[in-house]
Structure formats: C-alpha cells, structure tokens
Design a protein around this motif. Structure first.
Motif, mmCIF file in Angstrom:
data_model
loop_
_atom_site.group_PDB
_atom_site.id
_atom_site.type_symbol
_atom_site.label_atom_id
_atom_site.label_comp_id
_atom_site.label_asym_id
_atom_site.label_seq_id
_atom_site.Cartn_x
_atom_site.Cartn_y
_atom_site.Cartn_z
ATOM 1 N N ILE A 65 0.819 -1.215 0.000
ATOM 2 C CA ILE A 65 0.000 0.000 0.000
ATOM 3 C C ILE A 65 0.856 1.270 0.000
ATOM 4 O O ILE A 65 0.619 2.169 -0.833
ATOM 5 C CB ILE A 65 -0.989 0.007 1.189
ATOM 6 N N PRO A 66 1.851 1.394 0.883
ATOM 7 C CA PRO A 66 2.731 2.572 0.811
ATOM 8 C C PRO A 66 3.443 2.687 -0.533
ATOM 9 O O PRO A 66 3.620 3.805 -1.043
ATOM 10 C CB PRO A 66 3.738 2.330 1.946
ATOM 11 N N GLN A 67 3.823 1.558 -1.129
ATOM 12 C CA GLN A 67 4.477 1.596 -2.436
ATOM 13 C C GLN A 67 3.532 2.123 -3.507
ATOM 14 O O GLN A 67 3.902 2.954 -4.338
ATOM 15 C CB GLN A 67 4.979 0.197 -2.803
ATOM 16 N N GLN A 68 2.297 1.644 -3.483
ATOM 17 C CA GLN A 68 1.304 2.113 -4.453
ATOM 18 C C GLN A 68 1.030 3.602 -4.286
ATOM 19 O O GLN A 68 0.929 4.340 -5.272
ATOM 20 C CB GLN A 68 0.011 1.311 -4.295
ATOM 21 N N ASN A 69 0.920 4.045 -3.045
ATOM 22 C CA ASN A 69 0.670 5.460 -2.781
ATOM 23 C C ASN A 69 1.829 6.332 -3.237
ATOM 24 O O ASN A 69 1.626 7.410 -3.814
ATOM 25 C CB ASN A 69 0.405 5.689 -1.290
ATOM 26 N N LEU A 70 3.040 5.857 -2.996
ATOM 27 C CA LEU A 70 4.216 6.629 -3.391
ATOM 28 C C LEU A 70 4.307 6.746 -4.913
ATOM 29 O O LEU A 70 4.577 7.831 -5.442
ATOM 30 C CB LEU A 70 5.485 5.979 -2.835
ATOM 31 N N CYS A 71 4.068 5.646 -5.612
ATOM 32 C CA CYS A 71 4.109 5.687 -7.075
ATOM 33 C C CYS A 71 3.065 6.654 -7.624
ATOM 34 O O CYS A 71 3.325 7.408 -8.576
ATOM 35 C CB CYS A 71 3.883 4.288 -7.654
#
Length: 267
Positions: A65-71
């Motif tokens: 989830i943090p990776q998706q948000n960052l992208c």
C-alpha cells in the motif's frame, strides 16, 4: 544557474530509511517544484539529481500500500508542475526526460524483489504523461491531443522508452518491453480508443493515437527479437481502432459463412 544541493537539501532525505523523513522530503519537493520561478531555473543535471533521490525513495519504501501510494504521488507531480504560457513543455519534459534516463540507467540493477514497484512506477508515470499531453488546449471541453504538449511528449517517447535506434545500452530490453506492455492500457484509460461525440476532439485523439502507433511500429522492426515480438503483439491488440471488425465486415463474414454452410440433403 543550476540549483546546487545546498538549495535542494531534501534530495538526500528522499532516500532516508525513515519513512517520516522521506514523506516530509517529498512534500518539500512538491512545494519546491510547483514554484514557477524555481522550476524553470533547474538544469537537466538538477532533474537527474532529483530523480536519483526519488528512485531511492521508491527503493526504500516497503509494503504494497505505501508503495502504491508513493508511485501515485510521484506520477501526480507531472500534473502539478508549472506550464509557462510561453513554453508549456519547459519544465515537464525535462522532468520526465530525467525520469526515463534514471530508470534506464538503474533498470538492470533492480533486483527481483523490488521490480514490481518499479513496474508500477513506470505505469503510473507513463499514464500521467499521456494525460498531461492531452491537456494542452485550454478553454475547450475534454482533452485536446494536438499542440505543443502532444508534440513534446511524442518526441520524448521517441527519445527514451521507444528510442528509435534500438540502443539497448540507452534503454534496456526489460524497460522497453514493459512500456510496450502498458501503452494500450494507459491509452484506453484516457479514452483514446473510444468514439467521441465531438468530431473535432475525436479527430485530434485519432491523430495522436496514429502518431503513437507509428512510434511503436518502429519497435516492431527492432533488431532485438523480444522487443520486435512484443511491439507487434501490442499493435494487434483488439482494443485498438484499426483492429476492430466493423459492422459491414461482420455482415460480409456472415454472408460468406452462409454461402459455405451445408444443411444436409433435402427430403
């Protein structure tokens, strides 16, 4: 004059192992980039430094989830960058050129455990880039796929992910293949593949799509067999307008089928 690291101290914080520090640095970067007078002063080298920090910000980000948000956050920078009236591409194109240069340089060093988040980053930035290209004409309803933005974006795609000479040392095979995998998906999301009620808008989108098709067709003649095959596969996608069967063609196929059918002997 180039902005040195004393004026961009947040760059090293983008790659911090502390999530809070990275988040704060990204917020500072967004404020820094959205200032028109600041962004226009940055050099190509400055943008490369920024994207090196952002690359490692993704590297350090854990959990889906943090990776998706960052992208998504990084891709959203494209829409918030200044677009000076005298040259709409003056900031966005150099920013994206640095993105492609950085991903191309680092691609082969990305390990298998981290690759998925970089694949997502490329998808999000590519989609945001196409969306930006269609927002060039102001004061008209819907997206407009002609003009300075569209021209600048297509030239950038030819220069980097769809680089024409087939220089695999500039754009690695894996990165080329991924962009070939996603370009139709992202075009569909922006409704480039559907019919428009407004004929003038449809003509613009058709023109943009045809120009994008021409760029991808160059990849279908690549000396690299996987690239060549993937390009041909993407161009034959049934969602693309030139691959759709028209109603008249369907009728012809039905007629041909009726002529060849056999219902057995008459009683």
């Amino acid at each position: 004059m180039a902005a040195d690291e004393r004026n961009m101290p947040f760059i090293k914080h983008l790659a911090s192992s502390d999530r809070k520090i990275r988040t704060s640095a990204l917020g500072t970067l967004r404020t820094f980039l959205t200032a028109p007078t600041t962004a226009r002063k940055l050099t190509d080298l400055d943008y490369l430094k920024l994207w090196k920090g952002l690359f490692y910000s993704v590297w350090m980000c854990d959990r889906p989830i943090p990776q998706q948000n960052l992208c998504a956050d990084l891709a959203s920078l494209v829409a918030t960058l200044p677009t000076p009236s005298d040259n709409e591409c003056a900031v966005v194109i150099p920013f994206l050129r640095a993105f492609w240069a950085t991903l191309s340089r680092e691609w082969t060093a990305i390990d298998v455990l981290r690759m998925e988040k970089y694949l997502l980053l490329v998808r999000r930035v590519f989609g945001a880039s196409l969306a930006w290209a269609g927002d060039g004409t102001k004061g008209k309803k819907g997206k407009q796929w002609t003009g300075t933005r569209a021209d600048g974006m297509l030239q950038l795609l030819e220069e980097w992910p769809f680089e024409k000479s087939g220089d695999l040392s500039k754009v690695p095979v894996g990165l080329r293949l991924h962009v070939l995998d996603i370009w139709v998906d992202e075009a569909e999301k922006l409704e480039l593949l559907v019919k428009e009620d407004d004929e003038s808008t449809k003509e613009d989108s058709d023109t943009f799509l045809d120009r994008l098709r021409t760029i991808v067709e160059v990849q279908s003649k690549s000396a690299c067999q996987p690239v060549r095959s993937r390009a041909k596969e993407s161009l034959s996608d049934e969602r693309l307008p030139w691959n759709r069967i028209t109603s008249s063609e369907e009728e012809m196929n039905v007629d041909k089928g009726d002529g060849d059918s056999w219902d057995g002997f008459d009683d």
